[in-house]
Design a protein around this motif. Sequence first.
Motif, mmCIF file in Angstrom:
data_model
loop_
_atom_site.group_PDB
_atom_site.id
_atom_site.type_symbol
_atom_site.label_atom_id
_atom_site.label_comp_id
_atom_site.label_asym_id
_atom_site.label_seq_id
_atom_site.Cartn_x
_atom_site.Cartn_y
_atom_site.Cartn_z
ATOM 1 N N VAL A 1 -3.637 -78.396 0.771
ATOM 2 C CA VAL A 1 -2.548 -77.429 0.714
ATOM 3 C C VAL A 1 -1.868 -77.474 -0.647
ATOM 4 C CG1 VAL A 1 -0.367 -76.701 1.749
ATOM 5 C CG2 VAL A 1 -2.167 -77.692 3.193
ATOM 6 N N GLN B 1 -0.336 -68.753 4.122
ATOM 7 C CA GLN B 1 -1.003 -69.726 4.994
ATOM 8 C C GLN B 1 0.064 -70.355 5.892
ATOM 9 O OE1 GLN B 1 -3.771 -72.176 2.747
ATOM 10 N NE2 GLN B 1 -4.388 -70.414 1.496
ATOM 11 N N PHE C 1 1.270 -74.017 7.316
ATOM 12 C CA PHE C 1 1.632 -75.104 6.415
ATOM 13 C C PHE C 1 3.040 -74.902 5.856
ATOM 14 C CE2 PHE C 1 -3.040 -74.286 5.497
ATOM 15 C CZ PHE C 1 -3.480 -75.141 6.489
ATOM 16 N N GLY C 2 3.660 -76.031 5.477
ATOM 17 C CA GLY C 2 4.970 -76.008 4.838
ATOM 18 C C GLY C 2 5.005 -76.954 3.667
ATOM 19 N N GLU C 3 6.171 -77.102 3.069
ATOM 20 C CA GLU C 3 6.303 -77.915 1.864
ATOM 21 C C GLU C 3 5.931 -79.381 2.096
ATOM 22 O OE1 GLU C 3 10.290 -77.238 0.624
ATOM 23 O OE2 GLU C 3 9.898 -75.190 -0.067
ATOM 24 N N ASN D 1 -0.129 -71.583 -1.742
ATOM 25 C CA ASN D 1 -0.693 -71.139 -0.458
ATOM 26 C C ASN D 1 0.373 -70.663 0.525
ATOM 27 O OD1 ASN D 1 -2.976 -73.977 -0.412
ATOM 28 N ND2 ASN D 1 -3.245 -71.999 -1.390
ATOM 29 N N LEU D 2 1.610 -71.075 0.309
ATOM 30 C CA LEU D 2 2.598 -70.987 1.375
ATOM 31 C C LEU D 2 3.122 -69.582 1.635
ATOM 32 C CD1 LEU D 2 4.648 -74.271 0.812
ATOM 33 C CD2 LEU D 2 2.540 -73.897 2.087
ATOM 34 N N ASN D 3 2.812 -68.604 0.779
ATOM 35 C CA ASN D 3 3.269 -67.237 1.069
ATOM 36 C C ASN D 3 2.418 -66.567 2.133
ATOM 37 O OD1 ASN D 3 0.904 -66.578 -0.527
ATOM 38 N ND2 ASN D 3 1.814 -64.570 -0.900
ATOM 39 N N LYS E 1 -6.461 -79.150 4.677
ATOM 40 C CA LYS E 1 -6.081 -77.989 5.481
ATOM 41 C C LYS E 1 -6.621 -78.065 6.905
ATOM 42 C CE LYS E 1 -5.530 -74.756 1.627
ATOM 43 N NZ LYS E 1 -5.989 -73.488 1.010
#
Length: 356
Positions: free
Chosen positions: A58, A66, A69-71, A62-64, A78
Amino acid sequence: MSRFERQVILPGFGIEGQQKLQRSKVLLIGAGGLGCPILLYLAAAGVGKIGVVDGDTVAISNLNRQVLFGEKDLGKNKAETAVRHFQDKYTNIGWSIFPEFISVENAQELISDFDLVIDGSDNFPTRYLVNDACVLLGKPLVFGAIYQHEGQVSVFNLGENFCNYRDLFPQMPSATEVPNCSETGVLGVLPGIIGNLMALEAIKVLSGFGQPLRNRVLFFNSISSQSYEVELSPNPESRESMPASMTSFEIMDYELACEGVKQLTWTEAMGRMGMDVAFVDVREPGEMPPLECTGLMKIPLSDLPQQLHLLDESEEILFFCQSGIRSQKAARQLQNEFPDKRIYSIKGGISALKPQ
């Protein structure tokens, strides 16, 4: 009250459709922008066994899109992280975790035990590899892809006189012809829409409910919110370019066939550093993160034709960029200029470089 009640009471689906889902085994290739929404809805629908294949970790970018998942997940695998999200949430699903990339060496072992394969990958070599393996192993395949504002969904290898991915793209295109979202960008909701459509197609195939997109490709445009379909027919000529058996499949080099460029991982690249090796960053000035190492040359791709003389003395040239697209272009250019040199692109670019 069963958590599947709303599905069971749906006309045409019923208990039989739900039981078929619960007996089904699905393998997902890629737990990224497409894979995350696919997993959300396959798990919620009650698919009995789900396998997840992904060797990537991760990243913050990717976080916008996927959404599993988070910080706190940055740097984690993954496949492992995605499955962990569901294990306490739904206790009646059997999970198989494969924290690796699919390859010609492991494809048969990974795919054989599953009823359906879903391809959520983001590159042409993997799509052709997965398609060919599914054809040879007789597994239906749900396909999806995105590019900027458009997405595509289809179902391959299903029923008699079926079409497969090679009927849609008979000629293996280079990834440099169609960059991925690392190069062109993507609005996070688009892979969510396409991933949900892929989950829907998988549920239809597994349960026998509805009409899957068999021998049809659905195109969706996020700018206009319009969609259209294209019908496919089997193409005998495209079949001739496929490996005829698993033996011939296992000696295929799909990356070389698609890109025309040999690729190395960062581990392999670092192990080849030496006096006669040029290590070339073809990103534009200011692109982040920076990389500093012994022997590094910074030659933006736009300046490469004018700077070829800097590479005259190098026997081996290793290119890298942000995601591995521009480095492939650079390698292809130099193959013509220096046919006697060993030229490579570093797979995944700086985005694939693990922090030390």
